[in-house]
Write a protein that holds these residues in place. Structure first.
Motif, PDB file in Angstrom:
ATOM      1  N   GLN A 259      42.740  30.233  42.773  1.00 14.29           N
ATOM      2  CA  GLN A 259      44.014  30.718  42.267  1.00 14.29           C
ATOM      3  C   GLN A 259      44.270  32.171  42.645  1.00 14.29           C
ATOM      4  N   ASN A 260      45.482  32.476  43.027  1.00 14.79           N
ATOM      5  CA  ASN A 260      45.916  33.838  43.339  1.00 14.79           C
ATOM      6  C   ASN A 260      46.664  34.374  42.112  1.00 14.79           C
ATOM      7  N   PRO A 261      46.076  35.400  41.410  1.00 17.33           N
ATOM      8  CA  PRO A 261      45.080  36.359  41.887  1.00 17.33           C
ATOM      9  C   PRO A 261      43.668  36.203  41.298  1.00 17.33           C
ATOM     10  N   ILE A 262      43.388  35.161  40.512  1.00 21.25           N
ATOM     11  CA  ILE A 262      42.119  35.083  39.784  1.00 21.25           C
ATOM     12  C   ILE A 262      40.972  34.539  40.633  1.00 21.25           C
ATOM     13  N   GLY A 263      41.263  33.643  41.586  1.00 22.96           N
ATOM     14  CA  GLY A 263      40.215  33.069  42.440  1.00 22.96           C
ATOM     15  C   GLY A 263      39.465  31.920  41.811  1.00 22.96           C
ATOM     16  N   SER A 264      39.967  31.385  40.693  1.00 25.93           N
ATOM     17  CA  SER A 264      39.282  30.316  39.962  1.00 25.93           C
ATOM     18  C   SER A 264      39.570  28.946  40.565  1.00 25.93           C
TER      19      SER A 264
END
Length: 474
Positions: A259-264
């Motif tokens: 996910q952008n911006p979390i990267g999950s």
């Protein structure tokens, strides 16, 4: 007489020396160790000794083997206390406001005179320019003037066939006639929102989320309901389910993979729950999957479409091949006819030459080899940038440890002002994106995003040290 000390086996001695180099910082997280043959020459030992030493280090968790790639220094053990917390979110429908700082950030995003932490785009060293040039020449020779003609709304069949094959790795089984090509993922998301909503409808959206999604929602006259994102597991489906008990939601826009911006990455169980919710409550899932191919460990997470539900899958090659080609796609599912109608009205002709080049690259241009290379680069750049942030920023900062993609999300104490911080950073020749742009409610003022898409080096380290000093003044 004292007993003679047993000689240490040669492979253990080598393993000990290598472990010492790793602890001393000669090799950092994400670095690739010398190949077995190279290490054999450098340390003047046999290949068998090196392999045994590497296996010993692997058993200790000091290094990790990656198939067909070699041995690497793994990222540090996940420290949950350093990860960003789930965002505080509004449980009421919101009208997304225009943010005054947005245009200034966008103007600087691709300005290479500044350190471009704002640009979530691949560095020129990552784009396979020579290969693409060669393919472009071959395509022009093969198709001649046909490569420069209009392409109808569905897109070139050659590309749709190539995408149909490629999407199998995400668990998507779709024929070429079920796909429609677009001008990047932004047009795909716009078509998906237009096909599933009408002005005034409520759209569930992650917080934080990519700001381009928020602008589309605002400009279509839609309202948003916030759903928080966990730094490890992605969208908090419990929060979405709670919102569904109070509100009628027309669509849910989600980035399940990196996910952008979390990267999950959402777990298979969470994806399955989301798919079932869409079926039982009658809303569309709009899946933005532009980072799905960029796993740091090489594994490609599945699409939500694998688990059923009313899913519209959107993607592009902007993060994996070249953003300037403007090639994306949409798999509309049950909304096929409406999306095709809207596409015919909105932007009926596609980028023919770009589509033919991308089709050839996906089919016969070494795309998987290219992916292996850039996944390693992105993993290394994220690890080094994250390490530098932890080293230079105040100890109160939290930073994500992305499983893929190439963006970092930094959370500072509540009193931190990321918009003022952005202005101060630009004055020092550094661009970044304040957290307020990623929030439907205008919150997340104490957060900001850094892109790791460009090559890591002394300029990057100096910029992070500068940002750390600036952050310490708040």
């Amino acid at each position: 007489m004292t007993a003679m000390k047993a000689a240490v086996p040669l492979y253990q001695d080598l393993a000990s020396r290598l472990a010492g180099l790793i602890r001393a910082g000669t090799f950092s997280a994400g670095d690739r160790l010398p190949s077995v043959r190279q290490a054999s020459r450098e340390h003047q030992v046999s290949i068998t000794t090196v392999m045994e030493a590497y296996r010993s280090l692997e058993d200790q968790g000091i290094i990790e083997a990656r198939p067909r790639s070699g041995y690497y220094i793994p990222p540090p053990v996940l420290d949950l206390s350093k990860l960003p917390t789930a965002a505080k979110h509004s449980t009421k429908p919101l009208v997304i406001a225009q943010t005054s700082i947005f245009q200034s950030v966008m103007d600087l995003a691709e300005n290479r005179k500044v350190v471009p932490f704002a640009a979530a785009a691949p560095d020129e060293s990552i784009i396979p320019s020579a290969k693409l040039a060669s393919i472009t020449n071959a395509v022009m020779r093969k198709f001649k003037s046909d490569a420069l003609r209009y392409t109808p709304p569905m897109g070139r069949r050659e590309l749709r066939i190539a995408l149909s094959r490629r999407l199998l790795v995400a668990g998507i089984k779709a024929g070429p006639d079920e796909l429609i090509t677009t001008h990047g993922a932004t047009e795909a998301l716009l078509l998906a929102l237009r096909a599933t909503t009408k002005r005034g409808d409520l759209v569930a959206v992650e917080t934080p989320t990519y700001f381009g999604i928020l602008h589309l929602i605002r400009d279509l006259g839609l309202r948003a309901i916030e759903v928080p994102v966990c730094a490890r597991d992605g969208m908090v489906v419990d929060a979405l389910e709670a919102a569904l008990k109070k509100h009628r939601i027309a669509a849910c826009v989600v980035q399940p993979n990196f996910q952008n911006p979390i990267g999950s990455v959402m777990s298979p169980e969470s994806k399955k729950r989301l798919a079932k919710l869409s079926e039982s409550h009658g809303f569309a899932i709009i899946e933005d999957d532009v980072y799905g191919e960029l796993s740091h460990d090489g594994g490609r997470p599945s699409s939500i479409a694998l688990y059923g539900g009313n899913v519209i899958h959107c993607g592009s090659i902007s993060k994996t091949i070249a953003p300037g080609f403007r090639v994306g796609w949409i798999l509309p599912g049950i909304y096929q006819q409406e999306v095709k109608r809207l596409k015919t009205i909105q932007c009926p002709w596609n980028a023919t030459l770009s589509e033919l080049v991308v089709a050839e690259f996906l089919d016969a241009g070494g795309y998987d080899r290219h992916l292996r290379r850039i996944r390693q680069l992105y993993a290394l750049q994220c690890a080094r940038t994250r390490q530098a942030v932890i080293q230079h920023f105040p100890v109160s900062c939290r930073v994500n440890q992305p499983a893929g993609g190439f963006v970092l999300w930094i959370e500072m104490p509540a009193e931190f002002d990321s918009e003022t911080f952005t202005v101060d950073a630009v004055a020092k020749g550094i661009s970044l994106v304040p957290g307020t742009l990623f929030s439907p409610s205008g919150g997340l003022k104490n957060c900001f995003r850094l892109s790791c898409g460009f090559a890591f080096g002394p300029r990057t380290l100096d910029a992070i040290a500068t940002l750390g000093r600036l952050a310490g003044k708040f």
